[in-house]
Design a protein around this motif. Sequence first.
Motif, PDB file in Angstrom:
ATOM      1  N   ALA A  71     -54.056  57.514   9.040  1.00  0.00           N
ATOM      2  CA  ALA A  71     -54.091  57.574  10.502  1.00  0.00           C
ATOM      3  C   ALA A  71     -52.739  57.190  11.092  1.00  0.00           C
ATOM      4  O   ALA A  71     -52.644  56.438  12.050  1.00  0.00           O
ATOM      5  N   SER A  72     -51.684  57.700  10.491  1.00  0.00           N
ATOM      6  CA  SER A  72     -50.323  57.310  10.871  1.00  0.00           C
ATOM      7  C   SER A  72     -49.407  58.526  10.806  1.00  0.00           C
ATOM      8  O   SER A  72     -49.723  59.528  10.160  1.00  0.00           O
ATOM      9  N   VAL A  73     -48.289  58.438  11.495  1.00  0.00           N
ATOM     10  CA  VAL A  73     -47.180  59.353  11.238  1.00  0.00           C
ATOM     11  C   VAL A  73     -45.899  58.557  11.033  1.00  0.00           C
ATOM     12  O   VAL A  73     -44.805  59.104  11.043  1.00  0.00           O
ATOM     13  N   ALA A  74     -46.036  57.253  10.850  1.00  0.00           N
ATOM     14  CA  ALA A  74     -44.865  56.397  10.689  1.00  0.00           C
ATOM     15  C   ALA A  74     -44.022  56.820   9.500  1.00  0.00           C
ATOM     16  O   ALA A  74     -42.788  56.920   9.587  1.00  0.00           O
ATOM     17  N   GLU A  75     -44.691  57.085   8.393  1.00  0.00           N
ATOM     18  CA  GLU A  75     -43.965  57.369   7.158  1.00  0.00           C
ATOM     19  C   GLU A  75     -43.316  58.752   7.197  1.00  0.00           C
ATOM     20  O   GLU A  75     -42.127  58.901   6.895  1.00  0.00           O
ATOM     21  N   VAL A  76     -44.089  59.769   7.586  1.00  0.00           N
ATOM     22  CA  VAL A  76     -43.508  61.107   7.606  1.00  0.00           C
ATOM     23  C   VAL A  76     -42.423  61.212   8.673  1.00  0.00           C
ATOM     24  O   VAL A  76     -41.386  61.856   8.464  1.00  0.00           O
ATOM     25  N   SER A  77     -42.611  60.561   9.827  1.00  0.00           N
ATOM     26  CA  SER A  77     -41.591  60.598  10.878  1.00  0.00           C
ATOM     27  C   SER A  77     -40.320  59.903  10.423  1.00  0.00           C
ATOM     28  O   SER A  77     -39.204  60.346  10.743  1.00  0.00           O
ATOM     29  N   THR A  78     -40.475  58.822   9.676  1.00  0.00           N
ATOM     30  CA  THR A  78     -39.302  58.112   9.166  1.00  0.00           C
ATOM     31  C   THR A  78     -38.536  58.975   8.179  1.00  0.00           C
ATOM     32  O   THR A  78     -37.294  59.050   8.227  1.00  0.00           O
ATOM     33  N   LEU A  79     -39.240  59.672   7.294  1.00  0.00           N
ATOM     34  CA  LEU A  79     -38.562  60.556   6.343  1.00  0.00           C
ATOM     35  C   LEU A  79     -37.848  61.694   7.063  1.00  0.00           C
ATOM     36  O   LEU A  79     -36.717  62.063   6.708  1.00  0.00           O
ATOM     37  N   LEU A  80     -38.490  62.254   8.089  1.00  0.00           N
ATOM     38  CA  LEU A  80     -37.845  63.326   8.851  1.00  0.00           C
ATOM     39  C   LEU A  80     -36.630  62.803   9.607  1.00  0.00           C
ATOM     40  O   LEU A  80     -35.587  63.472   9.671  1.00  0.00           O
ATOM     41  N   ALA A  81     -36.742  61.605  10.181  1.00  0.00           N
ATOM     42  CA  ALA A  81     -35.612  61.028  10.902  1.00  0.00           C
ATOM     43  C   ALA A  81     -34.417  60.813   9.982  1.00  0.00           C
ATOM     44  O   ALA A  81     -33.269  60.875  10.419  1.00  0.00           O
ATOM     45  N   LEU A  82     -34.694  60.582   8.705  1.00  0.00           N
ATOM     46  CA  LEU A  82     -33.636  60.372   7.722  1.00  0.00           C
ATOM     47  C   LEU A  82     -33.210  61.662   7.033  1.00  0.00           C
ATOM     48  O   LEU A  82     -32.390  61.645   6.113  1.00  0.00           O
ATOM     49  N   GLY A  83     -33.771  62.798   7.465  1.00  0.00           N
ATOM     50  CA  GLY A  83     -33.375  64.086   6.907  1.00  0.00           C
ATOM     51  C   GLY A  83     -33.928  64.377   5.532  1.00  0.00           C
ATOM     52  O   GLY A  83     -33.333  65.138   4.766  1.00  0.00           O
ATOM     53  N   GLN A  84     -35.110  63.830   5.198  1.00  0.00           N
ATOM     54  CA  GLN A  84     -35.664  63.969   3.859  1.00  0.00           C
ATOM     55  C   GLN A  84     -36.928  64.833   3.801  1.00  0.00           C
ATOM     56  O   GLN A  84     -37.682  64.768   2.835  1.00  0.00           O
ATOM     57  N   GLY A  85     -37.157  65.644   4.811  1.00  0.00           N
ATOM     58  CA  GLY A  85     -38.367  66.452   4.851  1.00  0.00           C
ATOM     59  C   GLY A  85     -38.510  67.428   3.711  1.00  0.00           C
ATOM     60  O   GLY A  85     -39.620  67.736   3.279  1.00  0.00           O
ATOM     61  N   ASP A  86     -37.377  67.937   3.174  1.00  0.00           N
ATOM     62  CA  ASP A  86     -37.456  68.932   2.110  1.00  0.00           C
ATOM     63  C   ASP A  86     -37.872  68.337   0.773  1.00  0.00           C
ATOM     64  O   ASP A  86     -38.095  69.065  -0.196  1.00  0.00           O
ATOM     65  N   ARG A  87     -38.029  67.029   0.704  1.00  0.00           N
ATOM     66  CA  ARG A  87     -38.477  66.381  -0.523  1.00  0.00           C
ATOM     67  C   ARG A  87     -39.992  66.175  -0.553  1.00  0.00           C
ATOM     68  O   ARG A  87     -40.542  65.719  -1.552  1.00  0.00           O
ATOM     69  N   ASP A 188     -35.863  50.507   4.240  1.00  0.00           N
ATOM     70  CA  ASP A 188     -36.388  50.694   2.887  1.00  0.00           C
ATOM     71  C   ASP A 188     -36.261  52.145   2.444  1.00  0.00           C
ATOM     72  O   ASP A 188     -35.833  52.432   1.318  1.00  0.00           O
ATOM     73  N   MET A 189     -36.637  53.064   3.319  1.00  0.00           N
ATOM     74  CA  MET A 189     -36.542  54.481   2.960  1.00  0.00           C
ATOM     75  C   MET A 189     -35.077  54.925   2.856  1.00  0.00           C
ATOM     76  O   MET A 189     -34.742  55.790   2.045  1.00  0.00           O
ATOM     77  N   GLY A 190     -34.207  54.315   3.657  1.00  0.00           N
ATOM     78  CA  GLY A 190     -32.782  54.608   3.532  1.00  0.00           C
ATOM     79  C   GLY A 190     -32.261  54.250   2.160  1.00  0.00           C
ATOM     80  O   GLY A 190     -31.475  54.996   1.548  1.00  0.00           O
ATOM     81  N   LYS A 191     -32.703  53.105   1.634  1.00  0.00           N
ATOM     82  CA  LYS A 191     -32.288  52.679   0.289  1.00  0.00           C
ATOM     83  C   LYS A 191     -32.877  53.599  -0.782  1.00  0.00           C
ATOM     84  O   LYS A 191     -32.178  54.011  -1.710  1.00  0.00           O
ATOM     85  N   VAL A 192     -34.157  53.912  -0.654  1.00  0.00           N
ATOM     86  CA  VAL A 192     -34.832  54.730  -1.665  1.00  0.00           C
ATOM     87  C   VAL A 192     -34.191  56.106  -1.777  1.00  0.00           C
ATOM     88  O   VAL A 192     -33.996  56.632  -2.887  1.00  0.00           O
ATOM     89  N   PHE A 193     -33.828  56.692  -0.643  1.00  0.00           N
ATOM     90  CA  PHE A 193     -33.302  58.060  -0.642  1.00  0.00           C
ATOM     91  C   PHE A 193     -31.775  58.138  -0.573  1.00  0.00           C
ATOM     92  O   PHE A 193     -31.216  59.215  -0.395  1.00  0.00           O
ATOM     93  N   GLY A 194     -31.124  57.000  -0.706  1.00  0.00           N
ATOM     94  CA  GLY A 194     -29.668  57.015  -0.749  1.00  0.00           C
ATOM     95  C   GLY A 194     -28.996  57.312   0.569  1.00  0.00           C
ATOM     96  O   GLY A 194     -27.868  57.809   0.604  1.00  0.00           O
ATOM     97  N   VAL A 195     -29.675  57.011   1.681  1.00  0.00           N
ATOM     98  CA  VAL A 195     -29.107  57.258   3.011  1.00  0.00           C
ATOM     99  C   VAL A 195     -29.170  55.979   3.842  1.00  0.00           C
ATOM    100  O   VAL A 195     -29.559  55.996   5.011  1.00  0.00           O
ATOM    101  N   ALA A 196     -28.793  54.885   3.229  1.00  0.00           N
ATOM    102  CA  ALA A 196     -28.869  53.583   3.895  1.00  0.00           C
ATOM    103  C   ALA A 196     -28.002  53.533   5.142  1.00  0.00           C
ATOM    104  O   ALA A 196     -28.380  52.922   6.152  1.00  0.00           O
ATOM    105  N   GLU A 197     -26.844  54.184   5.110  1.00  0.00           N
ATOM    106  CA  GLU A 197     -25.961  54.174   6.278  1.00  0.00           C
ATOM    107  C   GLU A 197     -26.609  54.892   7.461  1.00  0.00           C
ATOM    108  O   GLU A 197     -26.524  54.424   8.603  1.00  0.00           O
ATOM    109  N   LYS A 198     -27.277  56.002   7.194  1.00  0.00           N
ATOM    110  CA  LYS A 198     -27.969  56.720   8.261  1.00  0.00           C
ATOM    111  C   LYS A 198     -29.087  55.863   8.840  1.00  0.00           C
ATOM    112  O   LYS A 198     -29.295  55.818  10.062  1.00  0.00           O
ATOM    113  N   ALA A 199     -29.807  55.157   7.971  1.00  0.00           N
ATOM    114  CA  ALA A 199     -30.886  54.281   8.435  1.00  0.00           C
ATOM    115  C   ALA A 199     -30.342  53.173   9.325  1.00  0.00           C
ATOM    116  O   ALA A 199     -30.927  52.852  10.369  1.00  0.00           O
ATOM    117  N   GLU A 200     -29.228  52.582   8.941  1.00  0.00           N
ATOM    118  CA  GLU A 200     -28.630  51.510   9.742  1.00  0.00           C
ATOM    119  C   GLU A 200     -28.174  52.016  11.100  1.00  0.00           C
ATOM    120  O   GLU A 200     -28.289  51.302  12.111  1.00  0.00           O
TER     121      GLU A 200
END
Length: 346
Positions: A71-87, A188-200
């Motif tokens: 009942a969330s979109v927190a996780e998918v929205s976070t991945l999209l915000a970090l440019g990881q939707g194609d994964r 956390d997702m920035g670290k996992v997907f190697g985009v920590a700078e984008k997350a910050e």
Amino acid sequence: MPTPRPAAVALAAFLCLTAGCSGTTGSDVAGAAENSTDAASQGTYPVTLRNCGTDQSFDHAPSRVVVMNGASVAEVSTLLALGQGDRIVSNQQTYGMSEVPGRARKIADLPTGGVKPNEAFDIPREAMIGLRPDFVLSTTSYGFDAKNGFATREQLKEIGARTYVSPEGCGQDNLNMTIDDSYTLLRDMGKVFGVAEKAEKLVATERQNIAAVAAKVRNAKKPKVMVIFSNMTMGGNDFSSVAAHGIYNDILAEAGGSNAFASASKSSFADLSKEKVAATDVDALVVVSYNDPDPTAYAKKLLKEFPQWPAAKKNTFVVLSDSMYLGPSNDVAVEKIARMLHPDAF
């Protein structure tokens, strides 16, 4: 969300375990990232996260990601915000609307993996294993509970999949959740997907936007606000989807408001009678939509039902969706609520 009672109870279980500015908003940055196709190839590995008492280690960015419903979109929205939707190979999250332009469509366009959801509107064990994931995200620990027919974290580890439970999802209630937990999810997702700078950068922009709004309304009177999920049944009373604690209150505080029903429950949500709601002064109304086709109509109906409210007399309400939850867009909710409560400050 008009659903049969068993379905509403299942979604309620998830929910109870889990939120025009002149400058650039965090959601503007997120939206730009959602349009990005950059690969996460510049990260520093290995990465280890301590998550709900277990260590999850990554030596590269996951490439077969499954996002459970919750009942969330927190996780998918976070991945999209970090440019990881194609994964993402299977996404079960959707609200049908978003405060971020284009996000709802992007979520709808993600693959589902052909999964047939179970009674809890999520991925059953056999289907999960068949997706061959290397990373599975759940809003709460409920999503990895064998008693509910889900694959456990141990079972997923056996097939090479790492797992992640979002902030405050390890326990039994999210009443301590704040906007900072949205930042934790991003980082956390920035670290996992190697985009920590984008997350910050996303976190810094959102912090700046919220601080700017909070400064405008800091010395203003704090109206009493009702936060309610439209057309959702989560308990036995007439009004069982009223937010009492959690990230909702943090957002209200930053926007210069207070929760009219904070004292009505010790858990995240209050299950209230019509009489209790009628006896409470409500200065403003925030209706949170979860796949509701017409949340504005619900808001107007509620104001008509309680004409004695100051909110009804002044027609003071706002309809929101994903920005009121854990996720990368809390700054949008803060600004929209602040503009509703304190229009003269903008």
